[in-house]
Design a protein around this motif. Structure first.
Motif, PDB file in Angstrom:
ATOM      1  N   LYS A  21       0.863  -1.173   0.000  1.00  0.00           N
ATOM      2  CA  LYS A  21       0.000   0.000   0.000  1.00  0.00           C
ATOM      3  C   LYS A  21       0.905   1.231   0.000  1.00  0.00           C
ATOM      4  O   LYS A  21       1.613   1.483   0.962  1.00  0.00           O
ATOM      5  CB  LYS A  21      -0.899   0.018   1.231  1.00  0.00           C
ATOM      6  CG  LYS A  21      -1.968  -1.038   1.208  1.00  0.00           C
ATOM      7  CD  LYS A  21      -2.976  -0.832   2.306  1.00  0.00           C
ATOM      8  CE  LYS A  21      -2.536  -1.544   3.547  1.00  0.00           C
ATOM      9  NZ  LYS A  21      -3.539  -1.479   4.621  1.00  0.00           N
ATOM     10  N   GLU A  68      -7.744   4.572   3.318  1.00  0.00           N
ATOM     11  CA  GLU A  68      -7.512   3.781   4.511  1.00  0.00           C
ATOM     12  C   GLU A  68      -8.587   4.069   5.551  1.00  0.00           C
ATOM     13  O   GLU A  68      -9.419   4.952   5.387  1.00  0.00           O
ATOM     14  CB  GLU A  68      -6.130   4.090   5.101  1.00  0.00           C
ATOM     15  CG  GLU A  68      -5.029   3.326   4.450  1.00  0.00           C
ATOM     16  CD  GLU A  68      -3.762   3.321   5.262  1.00  0.00           C
ATOM     17  OE1 GLU A  68      -3.065   2.311   5.209  1.00  0.00           O
ATOM     18  OE2 GLU A  68      -3.463   4.312   5.931  1.00  0.00           O
ATOM     19  N   ARG A  89      -8.668  10.457   6.358  1.00  0.00           N
ATOM     20  CA  ARG A  89      -8.528   9.190   5.646  1.00  0.00           C
ATOM     21  C   ARG A  89      -7.462   9.345   4.577  1.00  0.00           C
ATOM     22  O   ARG A  89      -7.608  10.147   3.661  1.00  0.00           O
ATOM     23  CB  ARG A  89      -9.849   8.776   4.999  1.00  0.00           C
ATOM     24  CG  ARG A  89     -10.889   8.392   6.012  1.00  0.00           C
ATOM     25  CD  ARG A  89     -12.131   7.906   5.347  1.00  0.00           C
ATOM     26  NE  ARG A  89     -11.908   6.567   4.804  1.00  0.00           N
ATOM     27  CZ  ARG A  89     -12.832   5.909   4.121  1.00  0.00           C
ATOM     28  NH1 ARG A  89     -14.005   6.452   3.886  1.00  0.00           N
ATOM     29  NH2 ARG A  89     -12.584   4.709   3.677  1.00  0.00           N
TER      30      ARG A  89
END
Length: 102
Positions: A21, A68, A89
């Protein structure tokens, strides 16, 4: 075989086939991105660059663009009737390491 590379000011260690990620990439889904900021590469012996290993690249395939889980930031100052609550986020891109070119 693994590689340590730099992206968006952060360092990542990965091998072929690993999913990572990363911070949001400006790339289309299923596209291929090459990262040339390779700090170290290991295929039995370790090669370390200063600052980067010459000619080494990491080939990444973009799998998805996501957000996320929300992080809540809460500040409170005691006896001051002052409080602040905010959410955040992080925008991320999930990628898969397709190849490591040494």
């Amino acid at each position: 075989m693994y590689v340590v590379f730099k992206h968006s000011g952060k360092q990542y260690k990965a091998g072929i086939g690993d999913e990572l990620k990363l911070d949001r990439l400006q790339a289309e889904l299923k596209s291929v991105v090459e990262v040339s900021e390779v700090l170290a590469i290991s295929d039995g012996d370790l090669k370390v660059g200063s600052p980067f290993v010459a000619g080494a690249k990491v080939v990444l395939e973009v799998l998805a663009h996501l957000k996320e889980k929300k992080v809540i930031i809460y500040k409170k100052r005691r006896r001051k009737d002052s409080k602040l609550k905010r959410g955040f986020r992080r925008q991320i891109t999930r990628v898969k390491v397709k190849d490591i070119k040494a």
